[in-house]
Design a protein around this motif. Structure first.
Motif, PDB file in Angstrom:
ATOM      1  N   MET A 108     -14.274  37.646  46.361  1.00  0.00           N
ATOM      2  CA  MET A 108     -13.687  38.062  45.091  1.00  0.00           C
ATOM      3  C   MET A 108     -14.589  39.091  44.428  1.00  0.00           C
ATOM      4  O   MET A 108     -15.797  39.021  44.533  1.00  0.00           O
ATOM      5  N   ASN A 109     -13.969  40.024  43.715  1.00  0.00           N
ATOM      6  CA  ASN A 109     -14.725  41.098  43.073  1.00  0.00           C
ATOM      7  C   ASN A 109     -14.289  41.276  41.629  1.00  0.00           C
ATOM      8  O   ASN A 109     -13.187  40.882  41.241  1.00  0.00           O
ATOM      9  N   ILE A 110     -15.157  41.897  40.837  1.00  0.00           N
ATOM     10  CA  ILE A 110     -14.847  42.268  39.465  1.00  0.00           C
ATOM     11  C   ILE A 110     -14.405  43.729  39.459  1.00  0.00           C
ATOM     12  O   ILE A 110     -15.075  44.595  40.022  1.00  0.00           O
ATOM     13  N   ILE A 111     -13.260  43.997  38.835  1.00  0.00           N
ATOM     14  CA  ILE A 111     -12.651  45.327  38.835  1.00  0.00           C
ATOM     15  C   ILE A 111     -12.621  45.866  37.409  1.00  0.00           C
ATOM     16  O   ILE A 111     -12.297  45.141  36.467  1.00  0.00           O
ATOM     17  N   GLU A 112     -12.942  47.155  37.246  1.00  0.00           N
ATOM     18  CA  GLU A 112     -12.903  47.784  35.920  1.00  0.00           C
ATOM     19  C   GLU A 112     -11.580  48.502  35.716  1.00  0.00           C
ATOM     20  O   GLU A 112     -11.054  49.140  36.632  1.00  0.00           O
ATOM     21  N   HIS A 113     -11.047  48.402  34.509  1.00  0.00           N
ATOM     22  CA  HIS A 113      -9.801  49.063  34.126  1.00  0.00           C
ATOM     23  C   HIS A 113     -10.039  49.914  32.881  1.00  0.00           C
ATOM     24  O   HIS A 113     -10.867  49.570  32.044  1.00  0.00           O
ATOM     25  N   ASN A 114      -9.297  51.007  32.770  1.00  0.00           N
ATOM     26  CA  ASN A 114      -9.360  51.851  31.575  1.00  0.00           C
ATOM     27  C   ASN A 114      -7.930  52.115  31.127  1.00  0.00           C
ATOM     28  O   ASN A 114      -7.178  52.823  31.807  1.00  0.00           O
ATOM     29  N   GLN A 115      -7.555  51.510  30.003  1.00  0.00           N
ATOM     30  CA  GLN A 115      -6.198  51.668  29.475  1.00  0.00           C
ATOM     31  C   GLN A 115      -6.273  52.464  28.172  1.00  0.00           C
ATOM     32  O   GLN A 115      -6.596  51.919  27.122  1.00  0.00           O
ATOM     33  N   ASN A 116      -6.008  53.755  28.266  1.00  0.00           N
ATOM     34  CA  ASN A 116      -6.061  54.646  27.101  1.00  0.00           C
ATOM     35  C   ASN A 116      -7.405  54.562  26.385  1.00  0.00           C
ATOM     36  O   ASN A 116      -7.468  54.539  25.154  1.00  0.00           O
ATOM     37  N   GLY A 117      -8.489  54.499  27.168  1.00  0.00           N
ATOM     38  CA  GLY A 117      -9.825  54.456  26.596  1.00  0.00           C
ATOM     39  C   GLY A 117     -10.370  53.071  26.338  1.00  0.00           C
ATOM     40  O   GLY A 117     -11.551  52.918  26.035  1.00  0.00           O
ATOM     41  N   LEU A 118      -9.515  52.051  26.418  1.00  0.00           N
ATOM     42  CA  LEU A 118      -9.976  50.674  26.273  1.00  0.00           C
ATOM     43  C   LEU A 118     -10.404  50.177  27.653  1.00  0.00           C
ATOM     44  O   LEU A 118      -9.579  50.062  28.563  1.00  0.00           O
ATOM     45  N   VAL A 119     -11.683  49.933  27.800  1.00  0.00           N
ATOM     46  CA  VAL A 119     -12.255  49.561  29.096  1.00  0.00           C
ATOM     47  C   VAL A 119     -12.451  48.048  29.142  1.00  0.00           C
ATOM     48  O   VAL A 119     -13.036  47.459  28.212  1.00  0.00           O
ATOM     49  N   TYR A 120     -11.954  47.403  30.208  1.00  0.00           N
ATOM     50  CA  TYR A 120     -12.138  45.964  30.368  1.00  0.00           C
ATOM     51  C   TYR A 120     -12.222  45.641  31.857  1.00  0.00           C
ATOM     52  O   TYR A 120     -11.943  46.499  32.713  1.00  0.00           O
ATOM     53  N   LEU A 121     -12.631  44.430  32.162  1.00  0.00           N
ATOM     54  CA  LEU A 121     -12.840  43.998  33.538  1.00  0.00           C
ATOM     55  C   LEU A 121     -11.963  42.791  33.850  1.00  0.00           C
ATOM     56  O   LEU A 121     -11.675  41.972  32.972  1.00  0.00           O
ATOM     57  N   THR A 122     -11.549  42.683  35.120  1.00  0.00           N
ATOM     58  CA  THR A 122     -10.852  41.487  35.592  1.00  0.00           C
ATOM     59  C   THR A 122     -11.408  41.091  36.956  1.00  0.00           C
ATOM     60  O   THR A 122     -12.113  41.864  37.602  1.00  0.00           O
ATOM     61  N   ALA A 123     -11.051  39.886  37.381  1.00  0.00           N
ATOM     62  CA  ALA A 123     -11.397  39.409  38.722  1.00  0.00           C
ATOM     63  C   ALA A 123     -10.190  39.610  39.629  1.00  0.00           C
ATOM     64  O   ALA A 123      -9.092  39.134  39.311  1.00  0.00           O
ATOM     65  N   ASP A 124     -10.387  40.322  40.741  1.00  0.00           N
ATOM     66  CA  ASP A 124      -9.235  40.625  41.601  1.00  0.00           C
ATOM     67  C   ASP A 124      -8.606  39.365  42.194  1.00  0.00           C
ATOM     68  O   ASP A 124      -7.402  39.320  42.435  1.00  0.00           O
ATOM     69  N   GLY A 125      -9.400  38.324  42.376  1.00  0.00           N
ATOM     70  CA  GLY A 125      -8.863  37.072  42.913  1.00  0.00           C
ATOM     71  C   GLY A 125      -7.910  36.383  41.958  1.00  0.00           C
ATOM     72  O   GLY A 125      -6.925  35.773  42.383  1.00  0.00           O
ATOM     73  N   PHE A 126      -8.196  36.488  40.649  1.00  0.00           N
ATOM     74  CA  PHE A 126      -7.279  35.932  39.653  1.00  0.00           C
ATOM     75  C   PHE A 126      -5.970  36.713  39.691  1.00  0.00           C
ATOM     76  O   PHE A 126      -4.886  36.128  39.656  1.00  0.00           O
ATOM     77  N   ASP A 127      -6.093  38.049  39.746  1.00  0.00           N
ATOM     78  CA  ASP A 127      -4.904  38.893  39.766  1.00  0.00           C
ATOM     79  C   ASP A 127      -4.062  38.627  41.012  1.00  0.00           C
ATOM     80  O   ASP A 127      -2.833  38.564  40.946  1.00  0.00           O
ATOM     81  N   ALA A 128      -4.740  38.464  42.156  1.00  0.00           N
ATOM     82  CA  ALA A 128      -4.019  38.229  43.408  1.00  0.00           C
ATOM     83  C   ALA A 128      -3.303  36.881  43.393  1.00  0.00           C
ATOM     84  O   ALA A 128      -2.198  36.748  43.923  1.00  0.00           O
ATOM     85  N   ALA A 129      -3.926  35.872  42.787  1.00  0.00           N
ATOM     86  CA  ALA A 129      -3.314  34.539  42.728  1.00  0.00           C
ATOM     87  C   ALA A 129      -2.103  34.535  41.806  1.00  0.00           C
ATOM     88  O   ALA A 129      -1.148  33.778  42.011  1.00  0.00           O
ATOM     89  N   GLY A 130      -2.123  35.390  40.773  1.00  0.00           N
ATOM     90  CA  GLY A 130      -1.003  35.468  39.843  1.00  0.00           C
ATOM     91  C   GLY A 130      -0.956  34.282  38.889  1.00  0.00           C
ATOM     92  O   GLY A 130      -1.693  33.305  39.037  1.00  0.00           O
ATOM     93  N   GLY A 131      -0.083  34.397  37.895  1.00  0.00           N
ATOM     94  CA  GLY A 131       0.130  33.295  36.972  1.00  0.00           C
ATOM     95  C   GLY A 131      -0.848  33.222  35.825  1.00  0.00           C
ATOM     96  O   GLY A 131      -0.849  32.240  35.068  1.00  0.00           O
ATOM     97  N   VAL A 132      -1.680  34.254  35.659  1.00  0.00           N
ATOM     98  CA  VAL A 132      -2.699  34.198  34.627  1.00  0.00           C
ATOM     99  C   VAL A 132      -2.968  35.603  34.085  1.00  0.00           C
ATOM    100  O   VAL A 132      -2.900  36.591  34.822  1.00  0.00           O
ATOM    101  N   ALA A 133      -3.218  35.683  32.782  1.00  0.00           N
ATOM    102  CA  ALA A 133      -3.726  36.906  32.156  1.00  0.00           C
ATOM    103  C   ALA A 133      -5.174  36.654  31.791  1.00  0.00           C
ATOM    104  O   ALA A 133      -5.520  35.568  31.317  1.00  0.00           O
ATOM    105  N   HIS A 134      -6.027  37.638  32.029  1.00  0.00           N
ATOM    106  CA  HIS A 134      -7.439  37.424  31.714  1.00  0.00           C
ATOM    107  C   HIS A 134      -8.147  38.762  31.603  1.00  0.00           C
ATOM    108  O   HIS A 134      -7.630  39.798  32.050  1.00  0.00           O
ATOM    109  N   GLY A 135      -9.325  38.742  31.015  1.00  0.00           N
ATOM    110  CA  GLY A 135     -10.121  39.956  30.953  1.00  0.00           C
ATOM    111  C   GLY A 135     -11.449  39.723  30.247  1.00  0.00           C
ATOM    112  O   GLY A 135     -11.595  38.803  29.445  1.00  0.00           O
TER     113      GLY A 135
END
Length: 270
Positions: free
Chosen positions: A1-28
């Motif tokens: 599992m890895n930590i991934i960086e996102h940039n949404q209109n200048g708002l920078v946050y991180l998520t765990a790709d394993g959480f995203d792959a499993a689905g069913g959860v919002a997190h950051g």
């Protein structure tokens, strides 16, 4: 599992790709980038009790929750005291708004209620998010050195198992940005607390410096805690980012001598 960086209109946050792959959860995990606060709080301060303009903090919450897909009206947090109390969040705990004081002290929160946004705050201490995609259980933990020595993340895993029937091998864990070994220089009280509670397993996470002080790796210590609690090492993601090394990106209590805002880590079952 890895930590991934996102940039949404200048708002920078991180998520765990394993959480995203499993689905069913919002997190950051938030950074300090992408909000509306000014001065020493610029710009994405999510700390409600740091002295920032409450209206700006509220807008920062709205932006961060929108970015990660969580309901800002269902944020649940606690008064963090560097202890090892983990609170089970039930429907009776809902409805406590961001403008009201936290009603209880805890450094860990767990729930199986969809929509509840478990939230912990950090500015060098470690934010740790837990997710069991099988039993649909989420957890959020604030772990500084005292919490690490007390085993707060172990308590959270145990609570997920005992209260909700989670299988330890199903639980995913993400350790977010926090102070890393490079910058966490301490006196002997910190390594002593780790070896007293964890024994020899803590030694590889502690480096003796020529000055007689120590560098302590809180991230590695919490990985040890999670593995000892029965998690699959492949289910543990760790952010490499050091909050003290990267003051332009993160709030660091140590770097700013306490003149700062706060990051937040959030998790919500969908």
């Amino acid at each position: 599992m890895n930590i991934i960086e996102h940039n949404q209109n200048g708002l920078v946050y991180l998520t765990a790709d394993g959480f995203d792959a499993a689905g069913g959860v919002a997190h950051g995990f938030s950074t300090r980038l992408g909000g509306v606060s000014e001065g020493i709080y610029a710009s994405l301060n999510l700390g409600m009790n740091r002295g920032d303009d409450p209206d700006k903090v509220a807008e920062n919450y709205r932006r961060f929750c929108a970015a990660i897909g969580a309901d800002v009206r269902r944020v649940v947090c606690a008064s963090q005291v560097h202890g090892d109390t983990v609170r089970t969040i039930t429907s009776a705990d809902l409805g406590i708004g961001l403008d009201q004081p936290e009603p209880w002290q805890a450094d860990g929160l767990v729930t199986d209620i969809p929509g509840v946004v478990l939230t912990v705050f950090t500015a060098d201490c470690l934010p740790i998010l837990l997710y069991d995609p099988v039993r649909k259980v989420a957890g959020a933990v604030h772990s500084g050195w005292r919490g690490t020595a007390l085993g707060i993340v172990t308590r959270a895993v145990e609570r997920m198992v005992d209260c909700y029937g989670c299988d330890r091998l199903d639980i995913l864990a993400a350790i977010g940005p926090g102070i890393s070994k490079c910058c966490f220089e301490t006196h002997e009280d910190v390594p002593n607390a780790m070896t007293e509670s964890m024994g020899a397993s803590a030694l590889h996470c502690i480096q003796v410096l020529p000055t007689g002080k120590f560098h302590v790796d809180l991230k590695a210590l919490n990985v040890c805690r999670l593995e000892a609690a029965g998690l699959d090492p492949a289910h543990i993601a760790v952010s490499d980012d050091c909050t003290s090394c990267m003051p332009e990106k993160y709030w660091s209590h140590r770097y700013t001598h306490g003149q700062r805002g706060s990051q937040a880590a959030m998790i919500s079952l969908l």
